[in-house]
Design a protein around this motif. Structure first.
Motif, PDB file in Angstrom:
ATOM      1  N   ARG A 117       0.822  -1.208   0.000  1.00  0.00           N
ATOM      2  CA  ARG A 117       0.000   0.000   0.000  1.00  0.00           C
ATOM      3  C   ARG A 117       0.854   1.256   0.000  1.00  0.00           C
ATOM      4  O   ARG A 117       0.492   2.260  -0.617  1.00  0.00           O
ATOM      5  N   LYS A 124      -8.007   3.933   1.346  1.00  0.00           N
ATOM      6  CA  LYS A 124      -9.216   3.126   1.529  1.00  0.00           C
ATOM      7  C   LYS A 124     -10.401   4.075   1.655  1.00  0.00           C
ATOM      8  O   LYS A 124     -10.349   5.052   2.402  1.00  0.00           O
ATOM      9  N   ASP A 126     -14.561   4.599   2.313  1.00  0.00           N
ATOM     10  CA  ASP A 126     -15.752   4.003   2.926  1.00  0.00           C
ATOM     11  C   ASP A 126     -16.777   5.105   3.148  1.00  0.00           C
ATOM     12  O   ASP A 126     -16.493   6.095   3.833  1.00  0.00           O
ATOM     13  N   GLN A 141      -3.476   5.144   3.552  1.00  0.00           N
ATOM     14  CA  GLN A 141      -2.707   3.907   3.747  1.00  0.00           C
ATOM     15  C   GLN A 141      -1.314   3.988   3.136  1.00  0.00           C
ATOM     16  O   GLN A 141      -0.590   3.006   3.119  1.00  0.00           O
ATOM     17  N   ASN A 246      -4.141   6.203   9.019  1.00  0.00           N
ATOM     18  CA  ASN A 246      -4.723   4.865   9.099  1.00  0.00           C
ATOM     19  C   ASN A 246      -4.691   4.274  10.501  1.00  0.00           C
ATOM     20  O   ASN A 246      -5.522   3.428  10.841  1.00  0.00           O
ATOM     21  N   ASP A 250      -8.262   2.884  11.565  1.00  0.00           N
ATOM     22  CA  ASP A 250      -8.402   1.444  11.749  1.00  0.00           C
ATOM     23  C   ASP A 250      -9.099   1.136  13.077  1.00  0.00           C
ATOM     24  O   ASP A 250     -10.031   0.332  13.139  1.00  0.00           O
ATOM     25  N   THR A 270     -14.663  -3.214   1.618  1.00  0.00           N
ATOM     26  CA  THR A 270     -14.243  -1.846   1.320  1.00  0.00           C
ATOM     27  C   THR A 270     -13.390  -1.854   0.059  1.00  0.00           C
ATOM     28  O   THR A 270     -12.976  -2.909  -0.428  1.00  0.00           O
ATOM     29  N   GLU A 271     -13.114  -0.650  -0.435  1.00  0.00           N
ATOM     30  CA  GLU A 271     -12.289  -0.520  -1.635  1.00  0.00           C
ATOM     31  C   GLU A 271     -11.029   0.273  -1.327  1.00  0.00           C
ATOM     32  O   GLU A 271     -11.033   1.222  -0.537  1.00  0.00           O
ATOM     33  N   ASN A 272      -9.954  -0.146  -1.944  1.00  0.00           N
ATOM     34  CA  ASN A 272      -8.672   0.524  -1.837  1.00  0.00           C
ATOM     35  C   ASN A 272      -8.265   0.984  -3.235  1.00  0.00           C
ATOM     36  O   ASN A 272      -8.266   0.189  -4.171  1.00  0.00           O
ATOM     37  N   TYR A 285     -10.692  -4.598  -3.977  1.00  0.00           N
ATOM     38  CA  TYR A 285     -11.804  -4.845  -3.062  1.00  0.00           C
ATOM     39  C   TYR A 285     -11.392  -5.919  -2.068  1.00  0.00           C
ATOM     40  O   TYR A 285     -10.712  -6.891  -2.420  1.00  0.00           O
TER      41      TYR A 285
END
Length: 378
Positions: A117, A124, A126, A141, A246, A250, A270-272, A285
């Motif tokens: 990452r 990320k 959301d 990230q 993060n 997190d 979630t998507e990165n 994903y």
């Protein structure tokens, strides 16, 4: 029925014209079981696609933390962590170079993952909603403690990490772009950044001031504990863009989910998004839950997050409008029927939950019996 075609990474086969490609990376623990769930549900959702969907599967089975611990001491773990990171980074870059826009990854060891990452400059994303209030959470990230590297000496581990103005600006720019996509009228009530900026000698908040001035926006930078107090005391305006280090995000994710009346983390995906130019356009994903090694091979892992990831990939990357709606309707019906894995208080196996979901899917062209044909070789 159009097939889901398997193709191993590095096979050299050219993509079929018009056939969407989706990457698949599998970790140990329950990874192989969830990969099978993903492929099955994606196959059902894309059954009506005229050319099928091409699955590009990484040839490496990546370590979980539990599997790494069985390989030896810290030196062995560090070496294997590095190998996994190098392989997964190359896999992602190859996907992006081939024009692939989505990869689904099951859980892998966090240290390997965060090395990748950092190199791909990932964020990320959301979006959380409750009634009229929505929070767009963008987790940085690409820098910070999670992305550091370790130096081992006798009885001591030194972790080295970095922040940069360039990466910070890339993260802010992407966050604003996503906010404008989510709120097309352009109104953002508040932009907040939650970072431990006091530890960086005034450099970080100075960068943010310069970035905000260039972009013509107002950005407030707070210590994470201040953000927590403000959230408890004042709540949130209707639209908040929250860009966060993060480490804090997190820990706070489960709290924010609770605040917004959302489901448990185990049910979410979630998507990165990769911001590095060499991987730009690739979206990864993932399930929010971990590798659940204790459940491996028992057909008991919760498949809901994986099913949701398959729906997002089908709708956003494989041209299947309505896939997310259809899956959410089927999941609601499963809730009403009490069809759940044991972690959610049910008595059903992973396979039984997926079987029931497939039977309930109401999507034009979706095959109620389950699986699209699988052809080709890994």
């Amino acid at each position: 029925m159009s097939p889901v075609v398997h193709q191993g990474a590095g096979s050299g086969a050219a993509p079929a014209p018009g056939r969407p490609a989706v990457g698949l990376a599998v970790g140990r623990g329950t990874g192989p079981e969830l990969a099978a769930v993903f492929e099955r549900v994606l196959g059902v959702l894309t059954a009506a696609h005229p050319t099928g969907v091409r699955i590009v599967r990484s040839p490496r089975l990546y370590h979980s933390y539990v599997s790494l611990r069985s390989q030896g001491g810290p030196a062995d773990i560090q070496e294997l962590t590095g190998r996994d990171a190098e392989h997964y980074e190359r896999f992602c870059r190859d996907l992006a170079a081939d024009g692939t826009t989505a990869v689904f990854r099951t859980a892998i060891n966090a240290q390997s993952l965060y090395l990748v990452r950092r190199r791909l400059r990932a964020v990320k994303v959301d979006l959380l909603r409750a009634a009229e209030t929505s929070l767009l959470l963008v987790r940085d990230q690409a820098q910070g403690f999670y992305t550091g590297e370790n130096l081992h000496t006798s009885g001591e581990v030194t972790r080295t990490l970095a922040f940069s103005r360039e990466t910070t600006e890339a993260v802010v720019r992407h966050a604003l772009e996503r906010a404008r996509r989510e709120w097309p009228d352009g109104r953002i009530d508040r932009i907040v950044m939650a970072y431990k900026f006091h530890l960086l000698d005034g450099a970080f908040d100075a960068w943010v001031d310069q970035i905000a001035e260039r972009l013509g926006v107002r950005i407030e930078v707070f210590q994470p504990d201040t953000v927590n107090r403000n959230l408890i005391t004042h709540g949130l305006p209707r639209r908040t863009l929250l860009i966060a280090g993060n480490e804090w995000a997190d820990i706070m994710h489960v709290v924010l989910l609770d605040r917004f009346g959302s489901e448990r983390q185990e049910n979410r995906c979630t998507e990165n998004v990769c911001l590095d130019p060499g991987a730009a356009g690739l979206v990864e994903y993932q399930t929010v839950h971990g590798s659940a090694d204790d459940l491996a091979g028992r057909d008991l892992v919760n498949p809901v997050a994986t099913v949701r990831a398959a729906a997002l990939v089908a709708e956003r990357h494989a041209g299947v409008p309505g896939a997310v709606r259809a899956v959410e309707a089927a999941l609601t019906a499963l809730d009403d029927k009490g069809v759940h894995t044991p972690d959610l208080g049910g008595r059903h196996s992973t396979t039984a939950v997926v079987d029931a979901l497939v039977e309930l899917l109401d999507l034009p062209g979706a095959a109620a019996t389950g699986a699209a044909a699988l052809v080709g070789e890994l």
